[in-house]
Every structure is written in C-alpha cells, then in structure tokens.
Design a protein around this motif. Structure first.
Motif, PDB file in Angstrom:
ATOM      1  N   ASP A  42       0.822  -1.308  -0.068  1.00 47.62           N
ATOM      2  CA  ASP A  42       0.115   0.080   0.136  1.00 47.62           C
ATOM      3  C   ASP A  42       0.798   1.082   0.002  1.00 47.62           C
ATOM      4  O   ASP A  42       0.301   2.159  -0.619  1.00 47.62           O
ATOM      5  N   ILE A  43       1.895   1.235   0.612  1.00 41.22           N
ATOM      6  CA  ILE A  43       2.931   2.404   0.723  1.00 41.22           C
ATOM      7  C   ILE A  43       3.444   2.445  -0.783  1.00 41.22           C
ATOM      8  O   ILE A  43       3.657   3.743  -1.005  1.00 41.22           O
ATOM      9  N   ILE A  44       4.068   1.527  -1.298  1.00 41.52           N
ATOM     10  CA  ILE A  44       4.469   1.642  -2.599  1.00 41.52           C
ATOM     11  C   ILE A  44       3.623   2.200  -3.583  1.00 41.52           C
ATOM     12  O   ILE A  44       3.825   3.062  -4.396  1.00 41.52           O
ATOM     13  N   ILE A  45       2.439   1.870  -3.518  1.00 44.65           N
ATOM     14  CA  ILE A  45       1.328   2.192  -4.433  1.00 44.65           C
ATOM     15  C   ILE A  45       1.439   3.692  -4.179  1.00 44.65           C
ATOM     16  O   ILE A  45       0.839   4.606  -5.056  1.00 44.65           O
ATOM     17  N   LEU A  46       1.087   3.913  -2.888  1.00 41.47           N
ATOM     18  CA  LEU A  46       0.887   5.288  -2.855  1.00 41.47           C
ATOM     19  C   LEU A  46       2.105   6.349  -2.941  1.00 41.47           C
ATOM     20  O   LEU A  46       2.039   7.521  -3.727  1.00 41.47           O
ATOM     21  N   LYS A  47       3.351   5.670  -2.907  1.00 40.88           N
ATOM     22  CA  LYS A  47       4.539   6.403  -3.587  1.00 40.88           C
ATOM     23  C   LYS A  47       4.343   6.564  -4.929  1.00 40.88           C
ATOM     24  O   LYS A  47       4.650   7.653  -5.706  1.00 40.88           O
ATOM     25  N   GLY A  65       6.966  -1.492 -11.232  1.00 40.60           N
ATOM     26  CA  GLY A  65       7.598  -2.839 -12.120  1.00 40.60           C
ATOM     27  C   GLY A  65       8.528  -3.441 -10.969  1.00 40.60           C
ATOM     28  O   GLY A  65       8.393  -4.826 -11.030  1.00 40.60           O
ATOM     29  N   ASP A  66       9.224  -2.706 -10.307  1.00 38.20           N
ATOM     30  CA  ASP A  66      10.367  -3.336  -9.454  1.00 38.20           C
ATOM     31  C   ASP A  66       9.464  -4.294  -8.118  1.00 38.20           C
ATOM     32  O   ASP A  66       9.812  -5.196  -7.805  1.00 38.20           O
ATOM     33  N   ALA A  67       8.392  -3.589  -7.853  1.00 41.23           N
ATOM     34  CA  ALA A  67       7.781  -4.050  -6.727  1.00 41.23           C
ATOM     35  C   ALA A  67       7.165  -5.404  -7.170  1.00 41.23           C
ATOM     36  O   ALA A  67       7.028  -6.571  -6.372  1.00 41.23           O
ATOM     37  N   VAL A  68       6.553  -5.492  -8.495  1.00 41.16           N
ATOM     38  CA  VAL A  68       5.798  -6.599  -9.086  1.00 41.16           C
ATOM     39  C   VAL A  68       6.929  -7.691  -8.982  1.00 41.16           C
ATOM     40  O   VAL A  68       6.476  -8.933  -8.884  1.00 41.16           O
ATOM     41  N   ARG A  69       8.076  -7.400  -9.454  1.00 43.44           N
ATOM     42  CA  ARG A  69       9.019  -8.420  -9.780  1.00 43.44           C
ATOM     43  C   ARG A  69       9.441  -9.079  -8.317  1.00 43.44           C
ATOM     44  O   ARG A  69       9.767 -10.168  -8.276  1.00 43.44           O
ATOM     45  N   GLN A  70       9.580  -8.198  -7.354  1.00 44.17           N
ATOM     46  CA  GLN A  70       9.732  -8.716  -5.912  1.00 44.17           C
ATOM     47  C   GLN A  70       8.541  -9.409  -5.339  1.00 44.17           C
ATOM     48  O   GLN A  70       8.683 -10.267  -4.537  1.00 44.17           O
ATOM     49  N   GLN A  71       7.300  -9.187  -5.590  1.00 44.11           N
ATOM     50  CA  GLN A  71       6.098  -9.561  -4.886  1.00 44.11           C
ATOM     51  C   GLN A  71       5.197  -9.998  -6.141  1.00 44.11           C
ATOM     52  O   GLN A  71       4.219  -9.437  -6.385  1.00 44.11           O
ATOM     53  N   LYS A  73       3.064 -12.043  -6.610  1.00 46.47           N
ATOM     54  CA  LYS A  73       1.857 -12.901  -6.291  1.00 46.47           C
ATOM     55  C   LYS A  73       0.748 -11.970  -5.638  1.00 46.47           C
ATOM     56  O   LYS A  73      -0.389 -12.292  -5.375  1.00 46.47           O
ATOM     57  N   ASN A  74       1.371 -10.513  -5.440  1.00 44.76           N
ATOM     58  CA  ASN A  74       0.440  -9.586  -4.743  1.00 44.76           C
ATOM     59  C   ASN A  74      -0.360  -8.720  -5.657  1.00 44.76           C
ATOM     60  O   ASN A  74      -0.020  -8.024  -6.643  1.00 44.76           O
ATOM     61  N   THR A  75      -1.855  -9.128  -5.521  1.00 41.00           N
ATOM     62  CA  THR A  75      -2.490  -8.414  -6.671  1.00 41.00           C
ATOM     63  C   THR A  75      -2.748  -7.273  -6.595  1.00 41.00           C
ATOM     64  O   THR A  75      -3.097  -6.369  -7.706  1.00 41.00           O
ATOM     65  N   ASP A  76      -2.656  -6.121  -5.465  1.00 39.75           N
ATOM     66  CA  ASP A  76      -2.840  -4.889  -5.517  1.00 39.75           C
ATOM     67  C   ASP A  76      -1.623  -4.313  -6.105  1.00 39.75           C
ATOM     68  O   ASP A  76      -1.830  -3.321  -7.019  1.00 39.75           O
ATOM     69  N   ALA A  80      -2.185  -2.109  -9.904  1.00 43.08           N
ATOM     70  CA  ALA A  80      -1.854  -0.952  -9.854  1.00 43.08           C
ATOM     71  C   ALA A  80      -0.928  -0.660 -11.161  1.00 43.08           C
ATOM     72  O   ALA A  80      -0.723   0.474 -11.840  1.00 43.08           O
ATOM     73  N   TYR A  81       0.132  -1.953 -11.106  1.00 41.21           N
ATOM     74  CA  TYR A  81       1.069  -1.818 -12.280  1.00 41.21           C
ATOM     75  C   TYR A  81       0.337  -1.696 -13.683  1.00 41.21           C
ATOM     76  O   TYR A  81       0.515  -1.067 -14.509  1.00 41.21           O
ATOM     77  N   GLY A  82      -0.508  -2.589 -13.730  1.00 38.18           N
ATOM     78  CA  GLY A  82      -1.399  -2.724 -14.947  1.00 38.18           C
ATOM     79  C   GLY A  82      -2.106  -1.571 -15.340  1.00 38.18           C
ATOM     80  O   GLY A  82      -2.268  -0.894 -16.521  1.00 38.18           O
ATOM     81  N   ARG A  83      -2.663  -0.731 -14.220  1.00 39.66           N
ATOM     82  CA  ARG A  83      -3.387   0.341 -14.418  1.00 39.66           C
ATOM     83  C   ARG A  83      -2.280   1.438 -14.992  1.00 39.66           C
ATOM     84  O   ARG A  83      -2.452   2.237 -15.867  1.00 39.66           O
ATOM     85  N   MET A  84      -0.978   1.476 -14.375  1.00 46.41           N
ATOM     86  CA  MET A  84      -0.037   2.477 -14.922  1.00 46.41           C
ATOM     87  C   MET A  84       0.244   2.401 -16.327  1.00 46.41           C
ATOM     88  O   MET A  84       0.615   3.257 -16.998  1.00 46.41           O
TER      89      MET A  84
END
Length: 219
Positions: A42-47, A65-71, A73-76, A80-84
């Motif tokens: 949630d904090i990464i998305i806020l940033k 993109g970096d956050a998705v590579r690290q996580q 399976k995290n749908t949030d 968010a990355y898809g929307r971006m």
C-alpha cells in the motif's frame, strides 16, 4: 510529531499532503513510511501516486515494476502496475498484469473488468466474453458487463444474442447507448414495429427521459 516511528502516521500525512497539493511534502512523508515498512504494497502504491502527481510517471512505473518483480503474487501491486501501464498506452503489458491478477484471484472484479475491456479493444472477443460472464457470476459491474457483452457478440455477427444483452442494460453509464444499439439491431432485422414499441415502452417507464428516447428513435 507524537509517533515518528509509525508508518501509518506518515502515510496519513502523505495522503493529506496530496489533497493539499503539496507533492514534495507527500513524497518525503511516503519515503519515511517506506523506510519504516519496506516492501509494504500500500505504501509503494501511494508513492507511485505521489510520483504521478509530481509528473514523474516513468519513475512511478519503474517503482511498481520493481515491486511486482519482488512480489509477483501481490494482486494490489499487479493491478496498480497494470493501470499504470494502461495509462502509458502499453496495452499488452497492462493485459499481462491484469491476467496475472485474475490468475491469482479469479474474484478480483476490477481486474476482470479491465482485462475484458482490453481484450475487446484488441479484438480478443471470445476471451472478453468469458471474463464479462465471470463478472456477471460475481454480480459485479453488471450493467456495464451486459453492455459490453452486447458489443462483443455484435462484433462477432451474433445479432440476436447482442440484442438480448443490450436489452438487459437497465441503468448506468451505457443505458442510452445500449437502447440505441438495441433499436439499431431491431431495424437491421427489419422489425421497425418492435423497435417503436420498445421505445414507447421505455418512455412510459422513464417519462423523465422522453426527450432522449425520442432522439434515439429518430436516429
């Protein structure tokens, strides 16, 4: 000031700073929150949202993109990355992220809806239909799903099925467009009487929309 070690306090400050149109304060606060709770989705998305406000969309995209590579399976984060990516008109990239969300969580209605619309936009009508039907099973985005199922089936030449879907649209943003398309399909089928009866029935049920419905019938 009272809770300098609370990431929740810093994220609250960041959100308020966004509303107050102070993006520099918002970025500093969210960075402090992230330092206290590294990797918090949630904090990464806020940033990322703050970076977009600061006209740093490329940095926001890279962050997600970096956050998705690290996580992965995290749908949030995936959503968010898809929307971006979608905002950046990377349709295939966005589709890939929305698919990953749906694979992880088949009940994620917003991802299903976003994926379905992207599939229709890129001509993948059968896949789009499948995901719109899933939305109906979840009872989410129901009116819009009916409208887009009408569009998808019409594009595949299934006029009667498209008409049935359009007639199921009873409210929402696409109501008038659905009525226009339904009437158009009746006309294409040569059924002018049914079209006019349909319009007359709609005017009786929705007298406040009489003018709009006369315009649709005129068209």
């Amino acid at each position: 000031e009272r809770h300098p070690d609370s990431p929740h306090a810093w994220t609250a400050l960041s959100r308020l700073a966004i509303v107050a149109e102070q993006p520099d304060v918002a970025l500093d606060a969210v960075d402090r929150a992230l330092a206290l709770q590294p990797g918090a989705p949630d904090i990464i998305i806020l940033k990322a949202q703050v970076l977009v406000r600061k006209a740093q969309k490329a940095e926001a995209t890279a962050l997600l993109g970096d956050a998705v590579r690290q996580q992965p399976k995290n749908t949030d984060l995936l959503f968010a990355y898809g929307r971006m990516l979608l905002d950046g008109e990377n349709l295939e990239g966005a589709k890939q992220q929305f698919r990953a969300v749906v694979k992880t969580d088949p009940t994620h209605a917003d991802a299903l809806y976003s994926l379905a619309l992207l599939e229709l936009e890129t001509g993948a009508f059968r896949s789009g239909e499948k995901h719109l039907v899933q939305l109906l099973e979840l009872k989410q985005h129901v009116q819009n799903a009916h409208y887009y199922l009408g569009y998808a089936t019409a594009e595949q030449g299934k006029a009667q099925e498209a008409l049935d879907w359009y007639l199921k649209v009873e409210s929402g943003d696409y109501w008038s467009q659905a009525q226009l398309r339904a009437a158009g399909l009746m006309v294409e089928q040569g059924d002018f009487v049914r079209m006019q009866e349909h319009m007359r029935s709609l005017r009786q049920k929705n007298p406040q929309l009489s003018s709009q419905l006369y315009i649709i019938e005129g068209q």
